[in-house]
Design a protein around this motif. Structure first.
Motif, PDB file in Angstrom:
ATOM      1  N   LEU A 239      82.993  -3.793 -55.136  1.00 53.26           N
ATOM      2  CA  LEU A 239      82.300  -4.674 -54.205  1.00 53.26           C
ATOM      3  C   LEU A 239      82.074  -6.032 -54.857  1.00 53.26           C
ATOM      4  O   LEU A 239      81.609  -6.103 -55.995  1.00 53.26           O
ATOM      5  N   GLN A 241      80.237  -9.766 -54.153  1.00 55.54           N
ATOM      6  CA  GLN A 241      79.322 -10.555 -53.339  1.00 55.54           C
ATOM      7  C   GLN A 241      79.406 -12.024 -53.761  1.00 55.54           C
ATOM      8  O   GLN A 241      79.421 -12.322 -54.955  1.00 55.54           O
ATOM      9  N   THR A 251      80.525 -10.181 -48.464  1.00 55.85           N
ATOM     10  CA  THR A 251      80.797  -9.031 -49.332  1.00 55.85           C
ATOM     11  C   THR A 251      82.220  -8.570 -49.086  1.00 55.85           C
ATOM     12  O   THR A 251      82.615  -8.352 -47.932  1.00 55.85           O
TER      13      THR A 251
END
Length: 280
Positions: A239, A241, A251
């Protein structure tokens, strides 16, 4: 001399002229000596482990046909087997091992709604050289598990360093962790297999770390598969961000699989597969 094909195998005269024979004081005592010692140590450890496993398997097989059940009363009563000992000879170690069938009994209390019986399992007690080591195999298994877990954690740490180098755009740190002939499948390659570092260098020079103010990367659910002593594969969800120029948070998610290979005592990243990113 160990070559199977007789046409390619050296003859006795050539063997006597080989430096390993005619210059053994300078060659045989130095070349491959440490490597040979390490291989012998590994072989000896595996031989002992195999012997312990075979003995335990045979002891367990002898007990598998026996079932012990104690009826519920004022107290749980368990009858222990008192049969004679059985001698087991290990083909690898050539040592006599005695299996004592007077087993350690573990009784479990019956459940509240159960049939009123307690479950019993037998832990065989193995004697070797007049010393009881019923937990010897358990300790060996625990040691192997600890070693494997340490190697898995090492792969996870290396992957974290690699992803961090990608996140901050540190191409020098990235190349130190990667094999020069790195291969990959990724969305930017349009389903083609890419080999080498030049394709990835373009993104380090022009994209990574330049147009995003801050990036936070998280690796989720890393799963490591050890492929022998010299290779490993790790799969995880990544992930990322970041905040765009308009101040809107984003994201991105990617599923990645990376293969590591240890060469000359150092782990190198040799292949990866990354899925199509998704934003929300």
């Amino acid at each position: 001399m160990l070559t199977v094909n007789p046409q390619r195998r050296i003859n006795a005269t050539e063997a006597l002229k080989h430096p390993w024979i005619c210059q053994r004081e300078r060659v045989a005592s130095v070349v491959h000596r440490q490597q040979t010692v390490d291989c012998l140590k590994k072989f000896n450890a595996r031989r002992k482990l195999k012997g312990a496993i075979l003995t335990t398997m045979l002891a367990t097989r002898n007990f598998s046909s026996r079932s012990i059940v104690a009826k519920k009363g004022d107290g749980s009563h368990v009858k222990e087997s008192t049969e004679s000992n059985t001698t087991v000879e290990d083909d690898d170690c050539k040592e006599d091992r005695k299996v004592d069938r007077s087993a350690t009994v573990i009784a479990r209390e019956p459940e509240e709604n159960g049939p009123g019986k307690c479950q019993v399992s037998l832990v065989p007690v193995i004697q070797r050289n007049d010393q009881v080591f019923n937990d010897g195999c358990a300790r060996g298994s625990s040691s192997l598990d600890s070693e494997e877990e340490a190697r898995k954690q090492e792969i996870v740490k290396l992957t974290e360093q690699l992803v961090e180098a990608i996140t901050v755009g540190d191409y020098e740190a990235y190349t130190k962790l990667c094999d020069p002939h790195l291969t990959s499948f990724e969305p930017e390659a349009l389903s083609n297999l890419v080999e080498g570092m030049e394709f990835h260098k373009f993104y380090f020079d022009n994209v990574l770390g330049k147009f995003r103010k801050a990036i936070n990367t998280t690796i989720l659910n890393p799963n490591v598969h050890l492929l022998g002593d010299e290779a490993a594969c790790i799969a995880y969800v990544r992930l990322s961000q970041y905040i765009d120029r308009q101040g809107v948070p984003h994201t991105e998610q990617a599923e990645e699989t990376r293969v590591w290979h240890r060469h000359d005592g150092r782990w190198q990243h040799i292949h990866f597969h990354r899925s199509q990113n998704g934003s929300k």
